[in-house]
Design a protein around this motif. Structure first.
Motif, short mmCIF file in Angstrom:
data_model
loop_
_atom_site.label_atom_id
_atom_site.label_comp_id
_atom_site.label_asym_id
_atom_site.label_seq_id
_atom_site.Cartn_x
_atom_site.Cartn_y
_atom_site.Cartn_z
N UNK A 181 -29.59 7.88 6.01
CA UNK A 181 -28.17 8.24 5.95
C UNK A 181 -27.67 8.15 4.51
N UNK A 182 -26.58 8.86 4.24
CA UNK A 182 -25.89 8.82 2.95
C UNK A 182 -24.40 8.75 3.24
N UNK A 183 -23.64 8.14 2.31
CA UNK A 183 -22.21 8.05 2.55
C UNK A 183 -21.42 7.75 1.29
N UNK A 184 -20.12 7.94 1.41
CA UNK A 184 -19.17 7.62 0.35
C UNK A 184 -18.45 6.33 0.74
N UNK A 185 -18.31 5.43 -0.24
CA UNK A 185 -17.70 4.13 0.01
C UNK A 185 -16.23 4.28 0.40
N UNK A 186 -15.80 3.48 1.39
CA UNK A 186 -14.39 3.40 1.79
C UNK A 186 -14.05 1.96 2.11
N UNK A 187 -12.97 1.41 1.62
CA UNK A 187 -12.36 1.85 0.37
C UNK A 187 -13.32 1.61 -0.79
N UNK A 188 -13.07 2.25 -1.90
CA UNK A 188 -14.03 2.28 -2.99
C UNK A 188 -13.60 1.40 -4.16
N UNK A 189 -13.24 0.14 -3.89
CA UNK A 189 -12.86 -0.76 -4.97
C UNK A 189 -14.04 -1.12 -5.87
N UNK A 238 -18.64 -0.83 2.62
CA UNK A 238 -18.50 0.06 3.75
C UNK A 238 -18.55 1.51 3.31
N UNK A 239 -18.92 2.40 4.23
CA UNK A 239 -18.98 3.82 3.90
C UNK A 239 -18.79 4.69 5.13
N UNK A 240 -18.39 5.91 4.86
CA UNK A 240 -18.38 6.98 5.87
C UNK A 240 -19.45 7.96 5.44
N UNK A 241 -20.34 8.31 6.35
CA UNK A 241 -21.45 9.15 5.95
C UNK A 241 -22.03 9.96 7.08
N UNK A 242 -23.15 10.59 6.76
CA UNK A 242 -23.90 11.40 7.71
C UNK A 242 -25.35 10.93 7.70
N UNK A 243 -26.05 11.21 8.79
CA UNK A 243 -27.44 10.81 8.84
C UNK A 243 -28.20 11.50 9.95
N UNK A 244 -29.46 11.17 10.04
CA UNK A 244 -30.32 11.70 11.10
C UNK A 244 -31.34 10.63 11.45
#
Length: 187
Positions: free
Chosen positions: A35-43, A173-179
């Motif tokens: 999986x890959x994702x962008x950090x939330x929140x990104x402090x 934490x992050x929101x992402x996509x994966x398989x």
């Protein structure tokens, strides 16, 4: 009354899983994925990449339980004069999945403890210690067939106030996509 409604909703979801058309040929499986994702929140971190490994047993044709682990690497970023360090997450979690149909939409979550690994300090120019871990959650929703799962996820380790520095909260934490690929182990 609210708790009764939530209990009835959960019972309905489980009943839907029991009567679904999920294949009974593959009750036990190992799931291996990325999986890959962008950090939330990104402090303090910017993005994450990870590998997942899980064991799942289909308790009923549409309801799976198991265990999950893996490794997610979060890339540190500069923020308010802090040179935040990278951090890794190794979860020890229970896996819960609901499959309404044999193929198609599914949803579930991993719940457990997320061990944080890496540098001992939150930032290279700080004396604040990095927390050791915290409550781990990874809900996901996606598409599945016999061999593959494709999903959108939210992954978070709750550390409370540990690791917080004036000017930023310590977040992993992050929101992402994966398989993931399903390796059958039989009935």
């Amino acid at each position: 009354m609210k708790m009764l409604k939530q209990t009835l909703l959960l019972a309905g979801v489980l009943a839907a899983g029991i009567v679904s058309a999920q294949s009974t040929e593959m009750n036990n499986m190992i799931k291996v994925g990325a999986n890959v994702g962008l950090a939330v929140p990104a402090d303090n971190v910017s993005a994450a990449v990870g590998l997942d490994v899980a064991y799942q047993n289909l308790i009923t044709p549409g309801f799976g339980l198991g265990i999950a682990t893996g490794y997610s690497h979060y890339f540190g970023k500069d923020n308010n004069g802090l040179n935040n360090n990278d951090v890794g997450v190794i979860p020890a979690a229970a896996l819960i999945r609901i499959y309404p149909k044999q193929t198609g939409f599914y949803f579930g979550t991993d719940l457990g403890y997320g061990f944080l690994v890496g540098d001992d300090k939150v930032a290279s120019n700080s004396t604040v210690d990095r927390p050791d871990g915290g409550f781990y959650i990874k809900p996901e929703i996606g598409y599945h067939n016999k061999d593959w799962n494709f999903f959108v996820q939210y992954q978070k380790v709750f550390t409370g106030n540990d690791g917080n520095i004036e000017g930023q909260d310590y977040n992993v934490g992050n929101i992402g996509v994966g398989f993931s690929y399903n390796i059958p182990l039989g009935k």
